[in-house]
Design an enzyme around this catalytic site. Structure first.
Site, PDB file in Angstrom:
ATOM      1  N   ASP A 137      53.876 -49.435  29.427  1.00 45.89           N
ATOM      2  CA  ASP A 137      55.155 -48.854  29.001  1.00 45.89           C
ATOM      3  C   ASP A 137      54.967 -47.853  27.862  1.00 45.89           C
ATOM      4  O   ASP A 137      53.996 -47.906  27.118  1.00 45.89           O
ATOM      5  CB  ASP A 137      56.117 -49.965  28.551  1.00 45.89           C
ATOM      6  CG  ASP A 137      55.545 -50.815  27.436  1.00 45.89           C
ATOM      7  OD1 ASP A 137      54.317 -51.046  27.432  1.00 45.89           O
ATOM      8  OD2 ASP A 137      56.309 -51.251  26.558  1.00 45.89           O
ATOM      9  N   GLU A 138      55.912 -46.958  27.750  1.00 47.05           N
ATOM     10  CA  GLU A 138      56.110 -46.101  26.573  1.00 47.05           C
ATOM     11  C   GLU A 138      54.836 -45.389  26.109  1.00 47.05           C
ATOM     12  O   GLU A 138      54.547 -45.347  24.917  1.00 47.05           O
ATOM     13  CB  GLU A 138      56.681 -46.941  25.422  1.00 47.05           C
ATOM     14  CG  GLU A 138      58.037 -47.520  25.750  1.00 47.05           C
ATOM     15  CD  GLU A 138      58.567 -48.423  24.649  1.00 47.05           C
ATOM     16  OE1 GLU A 138      59.740 -48.238  24.298  1.00 47.05           O
ATOM     17  OE2 GLU A 138      57.847 -49.294  24.156  1.00 47.05           O
ATOM     18  N   ALA A 139      54.115 -44.814  27.049  1.00 46.74           N
ATOM     19  CA  ALA A 139      52.860 -44.133  26.688  1.00 46.74           C
ATOM     20  C   ALA A 139      53.174 -42.687  26.298  1.00 46.74           C
ATOM     21  O   ALA A 139      52.741 -41.731  26.940  1.00 46.74           O
ATOM     22  CB  ALA A 139      51.880 -44.204  27.859  1.00 46.74           C
ATOM     23  N   HIS A 149      50.610 -48.667  23.013  1.00 50.11           N
ATOM     24  CA  HIS A 149      50.786 -49.961  22.326  1.00 50.11           C
ATOM     25  C   HIS A 149      49.421 -50.570  22.001  1.00 50.11           C
ATOM     26  O   HIS A 149      49.225 -51.783  22.091  1.00 50.11           O
ATOM     27  CB  HIS A 149      51.611 -50.930  23.178  1.00 50.11           C
ATOM     28  CG  HIS A 149      53.058 -50.533  23.310  1.00 50.11           C
ATOM     29  ND1 HIS A 149      54.028 -50.904  22.408  1.00 50.11           N
ATOM     30  CD2 HIS A 149      53.688 -49.772  24.239  1.00 50.11           C
ATOM     31  CE1 HIS A 149      55.209 -50.402  22.781  1.00 50.11           C
ATOM     32  NE2 HIS A 149      55.028 -49.708  23.892  1.00 50.11           N
TER      33      HIS A 149
END
Ligand code: ACM
Length: 525
Positions: free
Chosen positions: A338-340, A255
């Site tokens: 998150d969401e790496a 992100h």
């Protein structure tokens, strides 16, 4: 004329209904016979030499003076046996956020375990008064309270909401409005998601391009924006006056496209090209290692990453987090995590360990989304659960306390149903009953109340462009989350909540809140 005890007029049905209508539902509320009427002659008394108590009493008079047309002002006095008085005091036998409110025909006594408890008592008093107390022009009275006693304290210490100011930017006035509305329902935490692929929203003097370039757009390609450090300090202070702690989040290592677009030396070149394509730079050369990426204004996730192999990464994280910590009187810094999806796992662990250690050395407590439980975390880190119970359990097993943000229950950007004009639905449709009817302490096997610091409801803003949109998705569901976090599970009941929520309608209207009129709620016609 003195009114003799025993011949007290009773409270009106409206005042009694208000007494039993508070959200979040108090731990105990016992009606008594009688009523107290706030008049122009009511005295508001605070103990001598307690400026923090006086400050909350001043907030109370500032709240009620406009609509009542009175000019009440808190005064220091030891006399608490006079008639027609509202007294504010502290009682160290109560928890810091607890309060006891005792209303009789002679007096209103509000005692708080600390200033925060007093402030929550004021929010209860506010809900006991007629809805038109929310208006800023003078209204006809009477300003009546039903007699009775309310004893109250929160179940969870962490009662939060998150506002994503990265996907769409919201200015200071919008955030203040959000803080005001959170305060009415006894929230104490506002998590600001200050960075994402689409935008960087806080001035960092040592890395100025983050805000100047990384903050220059948003989802859809609008102008974006950022908070100057002065504006941010003002927000923090505004929230503090309402007993709300701002938790700043810088989302890393993924992100991070707005960071990589601002400083090419942070771009290690790993990316998954989003469907729309984004690697072509204006000069026709590809954005690869060492070159800035393009700004990104669409909504895919998980394509960007910081990399530990880039020498500037550590300097960036240290200098940026040091500035953020200096702007943060509260104890927490959120490092995202998150969401790496494109970050190699080993690098994810290495970077997350490093960010946690930087935050620790700055004297702050780190928080990360649930994926950070995979790092070498210890008890002082907080893990924010959002979708995968195994990560929450991993965090718990490593000694970290959990913040519960189950996306199927509390993600305020989820649509109410398939007709909702904005919002997403990847987690669930969330109607009022879904937001209310769950218990953090029993939601996931192996996670109990002792593992949980509290509940937080995020509003992601991919589809949310302005205050009207914010309010439409947040209200009324945020009142359900308020009650999940505050009221003991055994004292909660969906039908009872829905009828109390219907009673909030007039207040929400007078506050100009653009709430969703859920068909599940028996609103007055
Ligand atoms: C999240 O919803 N990506 C934390």
């Amino acid at each position: 004329m003195a009114v003799l005890t025993g011949c007290q007029p009773d409270a009106s049905p409206e005042a009694k209904k208000a007494f039993e209508g508070v959200i979040p539902k108090p731990v105990s509320a016992t009606l008594a016979k009688g009523r107290f009427e706030i008049t122009a002659k009511t005295q508001v008394l605070v103990p001598a030499g307690s400026p923090v108590v006086k400050a909350v009493a001043d907030q109370f008079t500032a709240l009620i003076n406009p609509a009542t047309g009175f000019n009440l002002a808190a005064a220091e006095s030891a006399a608490d046996d006079a008639a027609n008085v509202i007294t504010f005091s502290t009682d160290t036998a109560l928890g810091a956020e607890a309060y006891v409110l005792t209303i009789s025909s002679d007096s209103v006594k509000l005692s708080g375990g600390g200033p925060a408890g007093l402030f929550y008592g004021v929010q209860t008093l506010r809900q006991l008064l007629p809805d038109k107390i929310e208006l800023t022009s003078q209204q006809p009275g009477p300003w009546e309270l039903a007699a009775g006693t309310i004893r109250d304290q929160p179940t969870y210490a962490w009662r939060g909401s998150m506002l994503d100011v990265a996907r769409h930017f919201f200015g200071v006035e919008v955030v203040k409005r959000y803080i005001d509305l959170l305060a009415l329902y006894k929230f104490n935490t506002l998590h600001l998601h200050l960075s994402d692929d689409q935008g960087w929203r806080i001035e960092i003097k040592s890395w100025p391009n983050l805000a100047l370039h990384g903050g220059s757009t948003q989802v859809g390609g609008g102008a974006g924006g950022y908070y100057t450090q002065e504006q941010y300090k003002d927000l923090v202070a505004y929230a503090q006056q309402r007993f709300i702690t701002i938790v700043p989040e810088i989302d890393m290592p993924s992100h991070t496209n707005a960071i990589l677009a601002s400083y090419g030396e942070l771009n290690g070149g790993i990316t998954k090209v989003p469907k729309e394509g984004r690697i072509e730079l204006p000069d026709g050369k590809e954005s690869g290692k060492g070159r800035p990426t393009q700004l990104y204004t669409s909504t895919e996730v998980g394509f960007s990453t910081l990399q530990s192999s880039m020498p500037a990464t550590t300097k960036f994280a240290e200098e940026m987090l040091a500035e953020l910590a200096a702007l943060t009187p509260g104890p927490y810094i959120h490092i995202g995590g998150d969401e790496a999806a494109v970050t190699p796992h080993e690098d994810y662990i290495k970077l997350t360990n490093q960010f946690i250690e930087i935050v620790r050395k700055l004297g702050k407590t780190s928080i990360g989304w649930e994926e950070t439980a995979q790092a070498d975390i210890k008890g002082e880190h907080r893990v924010q659960y959002w979708t995968r119970a195994e990560f929450a359990k991993m965090g718990k097993d490593k000694g970290a306390k959990l913040i519960m943000s189950p996306s199927k229950r509390v993600y305020l950007d989820m649509q109410y149903d398939s007709n909702t004009r904005i919002g997403l639905n990847w987690a669930a449709y969330i109607e009022v009953d879904d937001a209310y009817n769950w218990d953090p302490a029993t939601l996931e096997a192996g996670i109990t109340q002792a593992d949980i610091v509290g509940v937080e409801a995020p509003l992601w803003s991919e589809t949310v462009e302005n205050l009207q949109d914010i309010e439409y998705l947040v209200f009324p569901r945020i009142t359900a989350i308020a009650e999940v976090a505050w009221t003991p599970a055994a004292a909660r009941n969906l039908d009872n909540y829905k009828s109390r929520l219907a009673q909030q309608e007039g207040r929400l209207k007078y506050l100009n809140v653009n709430y969703y009129p859920s068909p599940q709620v028996p609103w007055a016609k």
